[in-house]
Design a protein around this motif. Structure first.
Motif, mmCIF file in Angstrom:
data_model
loop_
_atom_site.group_PDB
_atom_site.id
_atom_site.type_symbol
_atom_site.label_atom_id
_atom_site.label_comp_id
_atom_site.label_asym_id
_atom_site.label_seq_id
_atom_site.Cartn_x
_atom_site.Cartn_y
_atom_site.Cartn_z
ATOM 1 N N ALA A 216 0.851 -1.191 0.000
ATOM 2 C CA ALA A 216 0.000 0.000 0.000
ATOM 3 C C ALA A 216 0.888 1.243 0.000
ATOM 4 O O ALA A 216 1.977 1.241 0.586
ATOM 5 N N THR A 217 0.421 2.308 -0.645
ATOM 6 C CA THR A 217 1.182 3.555 -0.700
ATOM 7 C C THR A 217 0.255 4.738 -0.462
ATOM 8 O O THR A 217 -0.971 4.631 -0.560
ATOM 9 N N THR A 218 0.868 5.882 -0.159
ATOM 10 C CA THR A 218 0.106 7.126 -0.149
ATOM 11 C C THR A 218 -0.213 7.506 -1.595
ATOM 12 O O THR A 218 0.224 6.827 -2.532
ATOM 13 N N ARG A 219 -0.959 8.592 -1.800
ATOM 14 C CA ARG A 219 -1.460 8.892 -3.146
ATOM 15 C C ARG A 219 -1.010 10.265 -3.660
ATOM 16 O O ARG A 219 -1.768 10.998 -4.273
ATOM 17 N N MET A 220 0.226 10.587 -3.416
ATOM 18 C CA MET A 220 0.767 11.845 -3.936
ATOM 19 C C MET A 220 1.022 11.736 -5.435
ATOM 20 O O MET A 220 1.372 10.671 -5.942
ATOM 21 N N MET A 221 0.811 12.838 -6.148
ATOM 22 C CA MET A 221 1.100 12.878 -7.577
ATOM 23 C C MET A 221 2.610 12.843 -7.796
ATOM 24 O O MET A 221 3.367 13.524 -7.107
ATOM 25 N N CYS A 222 3.045 12.052 -8.752
ATOM 26 C CA CYS A 222 4.474 11.907 -9.026
ATOM 27 C C CYS A 222 4.807 12.483 -10.406
ATOM 28 O O CYS A 222 3.951 12.529 -11.299
ATOM 29 N N GLU A 223 6.035 12.902 -10.576
ATOM 30 C CA GLU A 223 6.479 13.410 -11.866
ATOM 31 C C GLU A 223 6.453 12.283 -12.901
ATOM 32 O O GLU A 223 6.687 11.114 -12.573
ATOM 33 N N PRO A 224 6.203 12.604 -14.164
ATOM 34 C CA PRO A 224 6.128 11.570 -15.205
ATOM 35 C C PRO A 224 7.403 10.751 -15.338
ATOM 36 O O PRO A 224 7.351 9.577 -15.726
ATOM 37 N N THR A 225 8.547 11.355 -15.009
ATOM 38 C CA THR A 225 9.822 10.640 -15.138
ATOM 39 C C THR A 225 10.139 9.760 -13.923
ATOM 40 O O THR A 225 11.110 9.014 -13.935
ATOM 41 N N ASN A 226 9.322 9.869 -12.896
ATOM 42 C CA ASN A 226 9.580 9.102 -11.680
ATOM 43 C C ASN A 226 9.375 7.608 -11.936
ATOM 44 O O ASN A 226 8.374 7.202 -12.534
ATOM 45 N N LYS A 227 10.299 6.799 -11.461
ATOM 46 C CA LYS A 227 10.243 5.357 -11.700
ATOM 47 C C LYS A 227 9.581 4.583 -10.556
ATOM 48 O O LYS A 227 9.789 3.385 -10.407
ATOM 49 N N GLU A 228 8.767 5.280 -9.769
ATOM 50 C CA GLU A 228 8.120 4.603 -8.645
ATOM 51 C C GLU A 228 7.232 3.456 -9.119
ATOM 52 O O GLU A 228 7.242 2.372 -8.516
ATOM 53 N N ALA A 229 6.463 3.660 -10.155
ATOM 54 C CA ALA A 229 5.562 2.615 -10.648
ATOM 55 C C ALA A 229 6.350 1.375 -11.071
ATOM 56 O O ALA A 229 5.944 0.233 -10.789
#
Length: 264
Positions: A216-229
């Protein structure tokens, strides 16, 4: 001459030839034999961690599975046998160990199904059946109990992402800092930072198997270049691990590896 011989025998018996008494007890157990001993602590039998432990009541018994041997205990004593690879059921998480030596025949079945300790009421994720028979006995003694896999204590640490899917990661691949997670081996949980959001989840651990579940994660918006996904997808695909040189290497069935560095 006879007088000298008698005197020598007397002196030997009185002073020099009696075995010395000691209060220390040495327990020696070979890897390729089965032996019975009086009850002793598992740490004395083997300094390594048992990867699975089961207990039962009426009568009281316990079993510990180590990489190289199996220890069966009752209040009357303990029995050690060589380890063997289990037979696995094709359609369920069931493992069956069959051990036969000159001293004992032992069958252990571990089934992933919720189990309640008859005395304490404690819940365990595995049901265990044990059939044991000595050569002088005609029938097997049949026992039932509950068990748990003991998560590798070396996982209990703080780990910083170093490579993702075989490629070295850089700070610019994520929003603020590199993904980091703290694993609690005793609780089978983890928490940390996924590269943009906070994360937490559970561990599923068996021998030679490690999975990160209930992520589970929080729901902050991430930059398009972010590799979190990409990181979170990889995290939930891992099934195997190894630890060496302060590095935790995780891999999936395709063999793609992701590496974390121990930092605490």
């Amino acid at each position: 001459m006879k007088h000298f011989i008698y005197i020598a025998i007397f002196l030997c018996v009185a002073f020099g030839c009696k075995p010395k008494k000691t209060t220390e007890t040495t327990i020696e157990i070979t890897e390729d034999s089965t032996e019975y001993q009086t009850p002793v602590k598992a740490s004395i039998l083997n300094s390594q961690q048992a990867y699975f432990t089961a207990t039962g009541t009426e009568p009281f018994w316990s079993i510990e599975l180590f990489d190289k041997h199996i220890v069966y205990k009752t209040p009357e004593g303990s029995l050690k046998t060589p380890h063997t690879e289990p037979l696995r059921a094709a359609d369920a998480n069931v493992k069956r160990y069959n051990i036969q030596t000159e001293s004992v025949e032992l069958q252990i079945q571990i089934h992933q199904s919720e189990c309640t300790n008859a005395m304490s009421g404690k819940l365990s994720p595995y049901s265990v059946k044990v059939d044991i028979k000595k050569p002088i006995e005609k029938d097997f003694q049949k026992l039932e109990g509950c068990g748990n896999y003991n998560t590798d204590y070396r996982l209990h640490d703080i780990w910083l992402l170093e490579t993702l899917n075989g490629k070295e990661v850089k700070l610019e691949d994520f929003s603020k800092e590199l993904p980091i997670m703290e694993i609690s081996a005793s609780e089978n949980t983890f928490m940390g930072y996924a590269g943009c959001n906070r994360m937490n989840g559970a561990l599923f651990f068996e021998k030679d198997l490690l999975k990160f579940t209930n992520v589970a994660t929080t729901r902050m918006m991430c930059e398009p270049t972010n590799k979190e996904a990409e990181f979170l997808k990889a995290l939930q695909s891992f099934t195997a691990y190894s630890i060496e040189n302060n590095r935790l290497t995780l891999s999936n069935p395709s063999g793609i590896q992701t590496i974390f560095k121990k930092i605490d």
